[in-house]
Design an enzyme around this catalytic site. Structure first.
Site, PDB file in Angstrom:
ATOM      1  N   TYR A 106     -11.349   6.448   6.501  1.00  0.00           N
ATOM      2  CA  TYR A 106      -9.992   6.947   6.209  1.00  0.00           C
ATOM      3  C   TYR A 106      -9.906   8.474   6.175  1.00  0.00           C
ATOM      4  O   TYR A 106      -8.821   9.035   6.121  1.00  0.00           O
ATOM      5  CB  TYR A 106      -9.473   6.391   4.867  1.00  0.00           C
ATOM      6  CG  TYR A 106      -9.422   4.892   4.749  1.00  0.00           C
ATOM      7  CD1 TYR A 106      -9.614   4.068   5.853  1.00  0.00           C
ATOM      8  CD2 TYR A 106      -9.190   4.278   3.530  1.00  0.00           C
ATOM      9  CE1 TYR A 106      -9.585   2.690   5.735  1.00  0.00           C
ATOM     10  CE2 TYR A 106      -9.147   2.897   3.406  1.00  0.00           C
ATOM     11  CZ  TYR A 106      -9.362   2.108   4.518  1.00  0.00           C
ATOM     12  OH  TYR A 106      -9.327   0.737   4.391  1.00  0.00           O
ATOM     13  N   HIS A 124     -17.717  -2.306   5.785  1.00  0.00           N
ATOM     14  CA  HIS A 124     -16.288  -2.317   6.170  1.00  0.00           C
ATOM     15  C   HIS A 124     -15.932  -3.453   7.133  1.00  0.00           C
ATOM     16  O   HIS A 124     -14.925  -4.124   6.975  1.00  0.00           O
ATOM     17  CB  HIS A 124     -15.935  -0.951   6.768  1.00  0.00           C
ATOM     18  CG  HIS A 124     -14.484  -0.615   6.708  1.00  0.00           C
ATOM     19  ND1 HIS A 124     -14.016   0.667   6.579  1.00  0.00           N
ATOM     20  CD2 HIS A 124     -13.376  -1.396   6.763  1.00  0.00           C
ATOM     21  CE1 HIS A 124     -12.694   0.655   6.536  1.00  0.00           C
ATOM     22  NE2 HIS A 124     -12.279  -0.579   6.664  1.00  0.00           N
TER      23      HIS A 124
HETATM   24  N1  LIG Z   1     -11.024  -3.543   4.647  1.00  0.00           N
HETATM   25  C1  LIG Z   1     -10.239  -3.350   5.680  1.00  0.00           C
HETATM   26  O1  LIG Z   1     -10.620  -3.545   6.837  1.00  0.00           O
HETATM   27  C2  LIG Z   1      -8.819  -2.900   5.448  1.00  0.00           C
HETATM   28  C3  LIG Z   1      -7.873  -3.032   6.470  1.00  0.00           C
HETATM   29  C4  LIG Z   1      -6.568  -2.623   6.218  1.00  0.00           C
HETATM   30  C5  LIG Z   1      -6.241  -2.075   4.968  1.00  0.00           C
HETATM   31  N2  LIG Z   1      -7.187  -1.940   3.994  1.00  0.00           N
HETATM   32  C6  LIG Z   1      -6.867  -1.351   2.660  1.00  0.00           C
HETATM   33  O2  LIG Z   1      -5.761  -2.061   2.111  1.00  0.00           O
HETATM   34  C7  LIG Z   1      -4.727  -1.135   1.794  1.00  0.00           C
HETATM   35  C8  LIG Z   1      -3.357  -1.791   1.900  1.00  0.00           C
HETATM   36  O3  LIG Z   1      -3.112  -2.300   3.181  1.00  0.00           O
HETATM   37  P1  LIG Z   1      -2.126  -1.589   4.235  1.00  0.00           P
HETATM   38  O4  LIG Z   1      -2.070  -0.138   3.962  1.00  0.00           O
HETATM   39  O5  LIG Z   1      -2.577  -2.053   5.568  1.00  0.00           O
HETATM   40  O6  LIG Z   1      -0.705  -2.299   4.002  1.00  0.00           O
HETATM   41  P2  LIG Z   1       0.226  -2.707   2.767  1.00  0.00           P
HETATM   42  O7  LIG Z   1      -0.273  -2.169   1.509  1.00  0.00           O
HETATM   43  O8  LIG Z   1       0.469  -4.187   2.898  1.00  0.00           O
HETATM   44  O9  LIG Z   1       1.607  -2.003   3.165  1.00  0.00           O
HETATM   45  C9  LIG Z   1       1.751  -0.612   3.154  1.00  0.00           C
HETATM   46  C10 LIG Z   1       3.149  -0.283   3.721  1.00  0.00           C
HETATM   47  O10 LIG Z   1       4.149  -0.876   2.890  1.00  0.00           O
HETATM   48  C11 LIG Z   1       5.064   0.139   2.420  1.00  0.00           C
HETATM   49  N3  LIG Z   1       5.354  -0.203   1.019  1.00  0.00           N
HETATM   50  C12 LIG Z   1       4.542  -0.073  -0.056  1.00  0.00           C
HETATM   51  N4  LIG Z   1       5.140  -0.505  -1.178  1.00  0.00           N
HETATM   52  C13 LIG Z   1       6.384  -0.934  -0.805  1.00  0.00           C
HETATM   53  C14 LIG Z   1       7.471  -1.472  -1.517  1.00  0.00           C
HETATM   54  N5  LIG Z   1       7.425  -1.681  -2.840  1.00  0.00           N
HETATM   55  N6  LIG Z   1       8.610  -1.788  -0.823  1.00  0.00           N
HETATM   56  C15 LIG Z   1       8.651  -1.591   0.505  1.00  0.00           C
HETATM   57  N7  LIG Z   1       7.655  -1.079   1.244  1.00  0.00           N
HETATM   58  C16 LIG Z   1       6.521  -0.743   0.587  1.00  0.00           C
HETATM   59  C17 LIG Z   1       4.327   1.456   2.584  1.00  0.00           C
HETATM   60  O11 LIG Z   1       5.211   2.504   2.911  1.00  0.00           O
HETATM   61  P3  LIG Z   1       5.431   3.812   1.952  1.00  0.00           P
HETATM   62  O12 LIG Z   1       4.114   4.520   1.881  1.00  0.00           O
HETATM   63  O13 LIG Z   1       6.499   4.567   2.674  1.00  0.00           O
HETATM   64  O14 LIG Z   1       5.881   3.258   0.628  1.00  0.00           O
HETATM   65  C18 LIG Z   1       3.413   1.187   3.777  1.00  0.00           C
HETATM   66  O15 LIG Z   1       4.114   1.427   4.994  1.00  0.00           O
HETATM   67  C19 LIG Z   1      -4.981   0.011   2.783  1.00  0.00           C
HETATM   68  O16 LIG Z   1      -4.252   1.178   2.438  1.00  0.00           O
HETATM   69  C20 LIG Z   1      -6.480   0.122   2.704  1.00  0.00           C
HETATM   70  O17 LIG Z   1      -6.875   0.806   1.512  1.00  0.00           O
HETATM   71  C21 LIG Z   1      -8.473  -2.360   4.211  1.00  0.00           C
END
Ligand SMILES: NC(=O)c1ccc[n+]([C@@H]2O[C@H](COP(=O)([O-])OP(=O)(O)OC[C@H]3O[C@@H](n4cnc5c(N)ncnc54)[C@H](OP(=O)(O)O)[C@@H]3O)[C@@H](O)[C@H]2O)c1
Length: 275
Positions: A48, A106
Site C-alpha cells: 500500500y 498477502h
Molecule cells: N488482503 C487483501 O488482499 C486485501 C484486498 C483488498 C482490501 N484489503 C484491505 O481491506 C480494506 C477494505 O477494503 P476496500 O478498501 O477494498 O473496500 P471497502 O472498505 O469495502 O470500501 C471502501 C469504499 O467504500 C467507501 N465507503 C466507506 N464507508 C462508507 C460508508 N459508510 N458509506 C458509503 N461509502 C463508504 C469508501 O469511500 P470514502 O473513502 O470516500 O468514504 C471507499 O470507496 C482495504 O482498505 C485494505 O486495508 C485487503
C-alpha cells in the site's frame, strides 16, 4: 474497548480501519481520526506504500501503542526465507515500530514452497518482529496445507467477505481450524450502500445499509476492516455495536450472497483461484 475475536491468543478487534489506497496526509489523517473515534485496529501492507503514514497517524492520535492492533502484510515477491525477514524489518522501519501485532502473507505465491515461507514467517515471529502471524487470500486447499506445515499458529485468514459474496466454503475451513476471519472489502467497495434489502433491514434499526452489512459480519464473529477517508463515514462504520439483527434478518441477508459477487479478482503469479 471494541469487541474482538480471539484466535490462538490473538485478540483481534472486530472493527479495523482499512488503508488500501489511502496516501500521504489523507492516510495520516484517516488513521489519526479513526483512532480518536475509537478504532483500535489498523490494516496496512507493504504493497500500500503507506506504512510510514500509518505509523505517523498512530503517533499523532496520542493513543497508546499497546491499545492498537497493527497489521501489515508481506508481498509474495518477498516469500523466500531471507527476503521475508528483510521485508518484515523494512515494514517495521517504515512504521517506526519494533513489532506489529499481526503479520500476514498477502497472497499465496505458487513459485516458492509454502514450507519455506511459513518457516520464515514463524522465525520472524520468534524473533519478536510480529506478535502473531497469519495469511490472506488462502483457499481451502491452501489452508489445509498451511495448517500441516506451519510451526507457529496462523491466527487468521484475511479474505474478501461481504453480504453479496458467497464465501461459505473458505469460512467453514477457517472455522474448522479455529482461525479468525478478517473480512476485506466488507462493504463491497461502498456498493452495498444502495442495496434495497440491506437498506430496508437497516432502516428498521435506524441504521444504514452499510452499517447493516458490517453488523451482519461482526455478528458472526467476522472482523471487518472498512476503509474511508471521510470522518463522518469512519463514525458511521464504527456504530455497529449498539443493535442486533434478528435470526430472520440474518437469514434474509445470507440469501443475498452469490458465487459471482467477488470484487477483487486477482491472483499472484497464477496462484490457484477461489474455491
Ligand atoms: N488482503 C487483501 O488482499 C486485501 C484486498 C483488498 C482490501 N484489503 C484491505 O481491506 C480494506 C477494505 O477494503 P476496500 O478498501 O477494498 O473496500 P471497502 O472498505 O469495502 O470500501 C471502501 C469504499 O467504500 C467507501 N465507503 C466507506 N464507508 C462508507 C460508508 N459508510 N458509506 C458509503 N461509502 C463508504 C469508501 O469511500 P470514502 O473513502 O470516500 O468514504 C471507499 O470507496 C482495504 O482498505 C485494505 O486495508 C485487503
Amino acid at each position: 474497548m471494541t469487541p474482538a475475536v480471539e484466535a490462538f491468543g490473538a485478540r483481534i478487534p472486530l472493527i479495523g480501519l482499512g488503508t488500501w489506497d489511502l496516501r500521504g496526509r489523507t492516510c495520516v489523517r484517516a488513521v489519526e481520526q479513526a483512532l480518536r473515534l475509537g478504532y483500535r485496529h489498523v490494516d496496512t501492507a507493504e504493497l500500500y506504500e503507506n506504512e510510514r503514514e500509518v505509523g505517523e497517524g498512530l503517533r499523532a492520535s496520542g493513543i497508546r501503542r499497546d491499545e492498537v492492533f497493527i497489521v501489515t502484510k508481506v508481498w509474495p515477491s518477498h516469500f523466500g526465507a531471507r527476503e521475508l525477514e528483510r521485508a518484515a524489518k523494512d515494514s517495521l522501519a517504515r512504521l517506526r515500530l519494533p513489532e506489529v501485532d499481526l503479520l500476514l502473507l498477502h497472497w499465496p505465491n505458487p513459485q516458492i514452497p509454502l514450507s519455506e515461507t511459513l518457516g520464515a514467517l514463524g522465525k520472524v515471529k520468534r524473533m519478536g518482529l510480529a506478535r502473531h502471524v497469519g495469511v490472506s487470500n488462502f483457499t481451502v486447499a491452501l489452508i489445509e496445507e498451511a495448517m500441516r506445515l506451519a510451526d507457529e499458529p496462523l491466527v487468521c485468514n484475511q479474505i474478501e467477505v461481504h453480504p453479496l459474496l458467497d464465501q461459505s466454503k473458505v469460512i467453514a475451513a477457517c472455522r474448522r481450524h479455529r482461525m479468525a476471519i478478517v473480512a476485506y472489502s466488507p462493504i463491497a467497495r461502498g456498493s452495498v450502500r444502495n442495496h434495497q434489502v440491506l437498506a430496508r433491514i437497516g432502516k428498521a434499526h435506524g441504521k444504514t445499509a452499510v452499517q447493516t452489512s458490517l453488523r451482519f459480519l461482526v455478528q458472526q464473529g467476522i472482523a471487518v476492516i472498512p476503509r474511508s477517508s471521510r470522518v463522518e463515514r469512519l463514525s458511521e462504520n464504527l456504530a455497529i455495536f449498539d443493535f442486533e439483527l434478528s435470526a430472520a434478518e440474518m437469514a434474509e441477508i445470507s440469501r443475498l450472497a452469490s458465487r459471482d459477487g467477488r470484487i477483487v479478482d486477482y491472483a499472484y503469479a497464477g496462484a490457484p483461484k477461489w474455491d
